[in-house]
Design a protein around this motif. Sequence first.
Motif, mmCIF file in Angstrom:
data_model
loop_
_atom_site.group_PDB
_atom_site.id
_atom_site.type_symbol
_atom_site.label_atom_id
_atom_site.label_comp_id
_atom_site.label_asym_id
_atom_site.label_seq_id
_atom_site.Cartn_x
_atom_site.Cartn_y
_atom_site.Cartn_z
ATOM 1 N N SER A 95 -11.237 9.739 1.258
ATOM 2 C CA SER A 95 -10.942 9.255 -0.093
ATOM 3 C C SER A 95 -11.043 10.437 -1.050
ATOM 4 C CB SER A 95 -11.989 8.243 -0.543
ATOM 5 O OG SER A 95 -11.911 7.066 0.184
ATOM 6 N N ALA A 96 -10.711 10.179 -2.305
ATOM 7 C CA ALA A 96 -10.963 11.158 -3.359
ATOM 8 C C ALA A 96 -12.469 11.234 -3.604
ATOM 9 C CB ALA A 96 -10.253 10.706 -4.628
ATOM 10 N N THR A 144 -10.682 8.922 -8.800
ATOM 11 C CA THR A 144 -9.549 8.005 -9.039
ATOM 12 C C THR A 144 -9.720 7.321 -10.400
ATOM 13 O OG1 THR A 144 -9.427 7.720 -6.655
ATOM 14 C CG2 THR A 144 -8.142 6.195 -7.972
ATOM 15 N N GLU A 202 -7.051 12.563 -3.394
ATOM 16 C CA GLU A 202 -7.230 12.683 -1.948
ATOM 17 C C GLU A 202 -6.722 14.028 -1.435
ATOM 18 O OE1 GLU A 202 -6.879 9.781 -3.392
ATOM 19 O OE2 GLU A 202 -8.313 8.503 -2.369
ATOM 20 N N PHE A 223 -5.110 6.370 1.275
ATOM 21 C CA PHE A 223 -4.682 5.696 0.047
ATOM 22 C C PHE A 223 -3.238 5.992 -0.347
ATOM 23 C CE2 PHE A 223 -5.186 6.269 -4.819
ATOM 24 C CZ PHE A 223 -5.135 4.916 -5.137
ATOM 25 N N ARG A 249 -6.539 0.040 -4.733
ATOM 26 C CA ARG A 249 -7.896 0.579 -4.748
ATOM 27 C C ARG A 249 -8.604 0.266 -3.426
ATOM 28 N NH1 ARG A 249 -9.727 2.716 -9.563
ATOM 29 N NH2 ARG A 249 -11.015 3.852 -8.062
ATOM 30 N N GLY A 250 -9.317 1.245 -2.934
ATOM 31 C CA GLY A 250 -9.984 1.073 -1.644
ATOM 32 C C GLY A 250 -9.039 1.282 -0.467
ATOM 33 N N GLY A 251 -7.819 1.763 -0.755
ATOM 34 C CA GLY A 251 -6.768 1.812 0.259
ATOM 35 C C GLY A 251 -6.983 2.808 1.383
ATOM 36 N N SER A 252 -7.946 3.709 1.251
ATOM 37 C CA SER A 252 -8.183 4.658 2.350
ATOM 38 C C SER A 252 -8.655 3.944 3.613
ATOM 39 C CB SER A 252 -9.215 5.705 1.940
ATOM 40 O OG SER A 252 -8.748 6.418 0.836
ATOM 41 N N ASP A 253 -9.348 2.830 3.450
ATOM 42 C CA ASP A 253 -9.742 2.036 4.620
ATOM 43 C C ASP A 253 -8.496 1.636 5.410
ATOM 44 O OD1 ASP A 253 -12.277 2.123 3.564
ATOM 45 O OD2 ASP A 253 -12.430 -0.028 3.139
#
Length: 412
Positions: A41-42, A47, A74, A136, A150-154
């Motif tokens: 993530s960043a 973000t 990121e 993300f 938001r939270g998209g790195s998961d």
Amino acid sequence: MALIVQKYGGTSVGTPERIKAVAQRVKHWKDKGNDVVVVVSAMSGETNRLTTLINDVNPEGSCRERDVILSTGEQVTIGLLSMALAGQDCPAISYTGAQVKILTDSAYSKARISEIDSENISNDLAAGKVVIVAGFQGIDNCGNITTLGRGGSDTTAVALAVALKADECQIYTDVDGVYTTDPRVVPEASHIPSLALEEMLEMASQGSKVLQIRAVEFAYKYDMPIRVLSSFDDDENAKSTLVTREEDVMEKVMVRGVAFNRDEAQLTLSGVPDEPGVAVKILGPISDANIEVDMIVQNIGSDSTTDFTFTIHRNDYVQAKKILESVGASLGARTCTGDDHIAKISIVGVGMRSHAGVASQMFKALADEGINLRMISTSEIKVSVVIDQKYLELATRTLHEAFDMSSGKSDT
Ligand code: ASP
Ligand code: MG
């Protein structure tokens, strides 16, 4: 030897020291003979900082440019982590979403991944490198940068794990796993060593914030086990939570957890005609405005009219109420009312499938505390109620206690 995809969240890479600590951990996994792909993530707060910048310059600015800006956080962390690994004599290479070619649709700020080109990554792994991918973000068919919400790195991590047929997707964060409820509300909440993907899916959609819901959807669809671990715990035997196929879950319980959501609002049209086509006349304009509806309740009609209630995200309340007022007028509804001080609380567990009486036990516990239930909805493995927001903490503690979920009870 295994192929592992690891994801490190914003707090895990929040400072140069933290990034070096992550590099050390990655190297450790690599030195044990694993192929390692890392999604980051960043840095924490980045973000949000970029969002503030955007709002300061032009809050109505184009969605395309928004994603161009938001995706930069990121890009910094992948480069830094790659350098940190090089500093520890571990060969690594970084890729943005576009460089990998993580193909998405063109829905800026909530794009969905459609395809991942894993060729570069596989070649680098074969050459002995650690591959670091920006979370993300992706790229659409026309080459535009997109972000995944938001939270998209998961979601990036799970999607990569699926594409690469990884053995496990490890999500490193600032907590050591999933708990029976939010420990900030119930300090006695128990750590859950393993739970079913389907349970996690319900918990995430009912308000648990540990994993992004789309990531869990992806994992559920493709049967990809996810392990949630803390990047702040260096102990080899540190606790973690494995989210996996139901048959691989170690312990079966009736109720796995209590999830809640404070972000909802409720709207009601009363006295609408009880005839075919009314539900779509009410909800059609709401969905045309891109407003997502959660619970829907319609009463049995009497006197040829009925009442219609639904919940939405609180941010959409003002807009949805306006739409509903005009729909209500055209349908001749008696009243249009709403409340944005509600909360939804849910109990979740696959054990409910084979146990009767779980819902009544829940209703009794809440009734004993004098908590009124405004709406009720159920699925095979979940019971949700809408209550006044002011009772949320009390209701959460009450249910946690009623279903014996405190530390040392259900979990040992
Ligand atoms: N940096 C993005 C966010 O803060 C994505 C992520 O961290 O997963 O939401
Ligand atoms: Mg996160």
